[in-house]
Design an enzyme around this catalytic site. Structure first.
Site, mmCIF file in Angstrom:
data_model
loop_
_atom_site.group_PDB
_atom_site.id
_atom_site.type_symbol
_atom_site.label_atom_id
_atom_site.label_comp_id
_atom_site.label_asym_id
_atom_site.label_seq_id
_atom_site.Cartn_x
_atom_site.Cartn_y
_atom_site.Cartn_z
ATOM 1 N N GLU A 1 0.884 -1.166 0.000
ATOM 2 C CA GLU A 1 0.000 0.000 0.000
ATOM 3 C C GLU A 1 0.916 1.209 0.000
ATOM 4 O O GLU A 1 1.722 1.389 0.911
ATOM 5 C CB GLU A 1 -0.880 -0.069 1.253
ATOM 6 N N CYS B 1 -2.177 8.059 4.619
ATOM 7 C CA CYS B 1 -2.253 7.652 3.211
ATOM 8 C C CYS B 1 -3.514 8.194 2.545
ATOM 9 O O CYS B 1 -3.594 8.261 1.330
ATOM 10 C CB CYS B 1 -2.188 6.137 3.090
HETATM 11 P P1 NAP Z 1 9.762 3.618 2.983
HETATM 12 O O1 NAP Z 1 10.983 4.405 2.717
HETATM 13 O O2 NAP Z 1 9.076 3.020 1.821
HETATM 14 O O3 NAP Z 1 10.169 2.462 4.031
HETATM 15 C C1 NAP Z 1 9.253 1.492 4.504
HETATM 16 C C2 NAP Z 1 10.016 0.241 4.898
HETATM 17 O O4 NAP Z 1 10.518 -0.404 3.721
HETATM 18 C C3 NAP Z 1 11.231 0.509 5.764
HETATM 19 O O5 NAP Z 1 11.381 -0.568 6.649
HETATM 20 C C4 NAP Z 1 12.355 0.555 4.761
HETATM 21 O O6 NAP Z 1 13.598 0.253 5.328
HETATM 22 C C5 NAP Z 1 11.931 -0.498 3.784
HETATM 23 N N1 NAP Z 1 12.451 -0.260 2.432
HETATM 24 C C6 NAP Z 1 12.398 0.904 1.742
HETATM 25 N N2 NAP Z 1 12.940 0.746 0.524
HETATM 26 C C7 NAP Z 1 13.331 -0.562 0.438
HETATM 27 C C8 NAP Z 1 13.970 -1.329 -0.565
HETATM 28 N N3 NAP Z 1 14.326 -0.800 -1.722
HETATM 29 N N4 NAP Z 1 14.230 -2.623 -0.299
HETATM 30 C C9 NAP Z 1 13.904 -3.173 0.893
HETATM 31 N N5 NAP Z 1 13.313 -2.482 1.891
HETATM 32 C C10 NAP Z 1 13.030 -1.193 1.672
HETATM 33 O O7 NAP Z 1 8.681 4.469 3.740
HETATM 34 P P2 NAP Z 1 8.792 5.350 5.066
HETATM 35 O O8 NAP Z 1 10.112 5.220 5.696
HETATM 36 O O9 NAP Z 1 7.662 4.936 5.868
HETATM 37 O O10 NAP Z 1 8.551 6.816 4.581
HETATM 38 C C11 NAP Z 1 9.242 7.427 3.514
HETATM 39 C C12 NAP Z 1 8.278 8.115 2.604
HETATM 40 O O11 NAP Z 1 7.295 7.179 2.145
HETATM 41 C C13 NAP Z 1 7.436 9.207 3.233
HETATM 42 O O12 NAP Z 1 8.086 10.418 3.296
HETATM 43 C C14 NAP Z 1 6.242 9.230 2.319
HETATM 44 O O13 NAP Z 1 6.529 9.996 1.186
HETATM 45 C C15 NAP Z 1 6.038 7.808 1.928
HETATM 46 N N6 NAP Z 1 4.985 7.126 2.736
HETATM 47 C C16 NAP Z 1 3.753 7.093 2.238
HETATM 48 C C17 NAP Z 1 2.763 6.476 2.963
HETATM 49 C C18 NAP Z 1 1.379 6.430 2.445
HETATM 50 O O14 NAP Z 1 0.562 5.790 3.083
HETATM 51 N N7 NAP Z 1 1.056 7.040 1.359
HETATM 52 C C19 NAP Z 1 3.015 5.893 4.197
HETATM 53 C C20 NAP Z 1 4.323 5.944 4.687
HETATM 54 C C21 NAP Z 1 5.286 6.563 3.923
HETATM 55 P P3 NAP Z 1 14.588 1.463 5.712
HETATM 56 O O15 NAP Z 1 13.820 2.390 6.570
HETATM 57 O O16 NAP Z 1 15.720 0.819 6.379
HETATM 58 O O17 NAP Z 1 14.949 2.118 4.411
#
Ligand code: NAP
Length: 507
Positions: free
Chosen positions: A263, A300
């Site tokens: 999601e 989200c």
């Molecule tokens: P994220 O960067 O996607 O990370 C979520 C999880 O996935 C973390 O445990 C992360 O590990 C892991 N991950 C990320 N990239 C990966 C990859 N290439 N391979 C394996 N694992 C990976 O999301 P976030 O930290 O929650 O937030 C970052 C941004 O995501 C926010 O600023 C926002 O823009 C977006 N976000 C959107 C929603 C929504 O519902 N629309 C919700 C949350 C976040 P690491 O932390 O170690 O990288």
């Protein structure tokens, strides 16, 4: 007490050599506990234990799994103030939100417990044999759902409880009979460890196999190792499009591809008709200022895109919306990285041709506090430039002023998939509402009439998931009891003697 260790099949261990700390975003300091990332051996043990546990767990009667889920809810409540304090310290969110999210998490666990206490959820179907059927006799056929196997769950940064360690993905997977290995979100590793300890206690009290649950700390590599492991059979993820897509691609490239239910981003378009603005523009502005800034915009379902048709009332409405939005106090974001993402994505949108900032909260804000903002652009510019379609995760909304109804419909059609779409209209509105609803339903998973998209009721009729990139599979929901369907597959039994069938298929 939080130890900083991983929870591997019921034991807390720290064999890795990479350490990290969480942040208190309100104080902009690191929290005390040192967390240790899981070693490859620990990840291997977590998954192989989950596989061993699967052989036992999948055969348990539904009421035993229900007992386990209810016990997890009880143990979460027993964590009491330590959980609430850790949640607030690691997320910058207020205690009221922590209490609300804890209640939601427990309700989710209990609703899945109720669901699986009997076997009806498996959509059992029966086709009786017709041995005397002409041409060809028909065999007895019975179909049911069985669990997929161990599931990897990625905790969400923006829901430290309800979409993390014992959140909706974990609760629905355990309910289905699938063991779970969580990769805790590094921003709230302490909250995750406390919840993991509650799950371990519940598993011990209800006699579950040890490998039924593990939780590992770690960065991107830990997630990659987990999803690549041949004994992991599906993935639940909430987060960025970049992260979700990377895991989806990785899972598809495995020798045995597996489903990834990710999601991801959504800007949740809200169509506001000129009639609605003329009749109650100020009320809509006030309501939407609240929705845009709710939870510092870190939902989200945040309304990141408002669409209308330009007329003599539009400018006053947008000004009112901006005024109401920036009148609300600035709030803390989840983490410095989320704040810097908000600033850079906001700048990337507002620096595009034709975009004007209507209002932006100014002043001396603490480092991780967000300046809410409202910007505007014409429908024509929006259609030309897909950079304007991206999510700005935080208290930001872009108002698109279309020149006419045809352009409004075109904008809706050009949008990427969304979790929600909202229509604010009057009864007997001048616009062709049926046409707008028809266009909108093809882009979203949930349509709201005269309301706000924020606030996701947890109930069977809720659809939380939409066409890509809102989620990777729009046929499923991440919220509500139907979320269990992501972790099961159908099996048909043909011409089976009753005694060899699962008990719920014997009739
Ligand atoms: P994220 O960067 O996607 O990370 C979520 C999880 O996935 C973390 O445990 C992360 O590990 C892991 N991950 C990320 N990239 C990966 C990859 N290439 N391979 C394996 N694992 C990976 O999301 P976030 O930290 O929650 O937030 C970052 C941004 O995501 C926010 O600023 C926002 O823009 C977006 N976000 C959107 C929603 C929504 O519902 N629309 C919700 C949350 C976040 P690491 O932390 O170690 O990288």
């Amino acid at each position: 007490m939080i130890t900083g260790k991983n929870c591997i099949a019921g034991e807390f261990s720290a064999k890795g050599n990479v350490e990290f700390k969480t942040t208190n975003p309100k104080l902009n300091i690191q929290n005390e506990t040192t967390f240790v990332e899981a070693s490859s051996e620990e990840i291997e043990l977590a998954v192989t234990s989950a596989w061993d546990a699967f052989k036992v767990f999948r055969k348990l009667p539904g009421d035993k799994r229900a007992e386990f889920l209810n016990a997890i809810a009880d143990e979460i409540l027993a964590l009491d103030q330590e959980l609430l304090d850790t949640y607030c310290m690691e997320s910058g969110l207020p205690e009221g939100r922590a209490i609300g999210e804890r209640g939601r998490t427990m309700n989710q666990l209990r609703s899945f417990a109720t669901l699986v206490a009997n076997e009806d959820w498996r959509e059992n179907t029966f086709d009786a044999a017709e041995p005397d059927r002409k041409q060809m006799p028909k065999d007895d056929l019975r179909k049911t759902m069985i669990p997929l196997g161990p599931i990897a769950v990625f905790g969400a940064s923006n829901f430290p409880l309800a979409y993390s360690t014992a959140g909706g993905d974990t609760a629905s997977a355990l309910a289905a009979g699938c063991p779970v290995v969580v990769k805790s979100h590094p921003m709230h590793a302490g909250t995750s460890e406390l919840i993991a300890s509650a799950i371990v206690k519940a598993a011990e009290k209800t006699g579950m196999p040890k490998g039924v649950f593990s939780s590992i700390n770690g960065g991107i590599q830990a997630g990659v190792d987990l999803v690549s492991h041949p004994k992991i059979k599906a993935v639940g993820f909430t987060g960025s499009i970049t992260g979700g897509r990377a895991l989806f691609d990785l899972a598809a490239k495995r020798p045995e591809p597996i489903p990834v239910f990710a999601e991801m981003g959504s800007i949740n378009p809200v169509i506001i008709t000129p009639n609605a603005i003329a009749k109650r523009g100020n009320d809509i502005a006030k309501t939407y200022a609240g929705s845009i800034t709710l939870g510092t915009g870190q939902f989200c379902t945040n309304p990141g895109l408002l669409l209308t048709i330009k007329d003599e009332n539009t400018e006053a409405f947008i000004n009112e919306l901006a005024k109401e939005t920036i009148a609300l106090d600035a709030q803390c974001m989840l983490h410095p990285n989320i704040k810097s993402g908000y600033v850079s994505k906001g700048e990337s949108v507002t620096s595009q041709d034709g975009v004007a900032i209507v209002g932006q909260l100014k002043g001396d804000l603490d480092p991780n506090y967000a300046a809410s903002a409202v910007a505007t652009v014409s429908g024509t510019e929006f259609l030309k430039n897909t950079k304007l379609h991206q999510e700005v995760f935080g208290p930001f909304s872009l108002v698109v002023q279309c020149k006419d109804e045809a352009e409004l419909l075109q904008v809706i059609e050009e949008l990427e998939g969304q979790l929600t779409g909202t229509l604010i209209a009057e009864d007997n509105d001048d616009l062709d509402i049926a046409e707008i609803v028809d266009a909108l339903q093809n882009r979203v998973g949930r349509i709201i009439y005269n309301g706000v998209p924020t606030g996701v009721e947890v109930c069977p009729s809720m659809q939380h998931g939409g066409p890509y990139p809102a989620s990777t599979d729009s046929r499923f929901t991440a919220v509500g009891i139907h979320a269990i369907k992501r972790w099961v597959r159908p099996v048909s039994y043909q011409s089976f003697p009753l005694e060899l069938l699962p008990e719920h298929l014997r009739k």
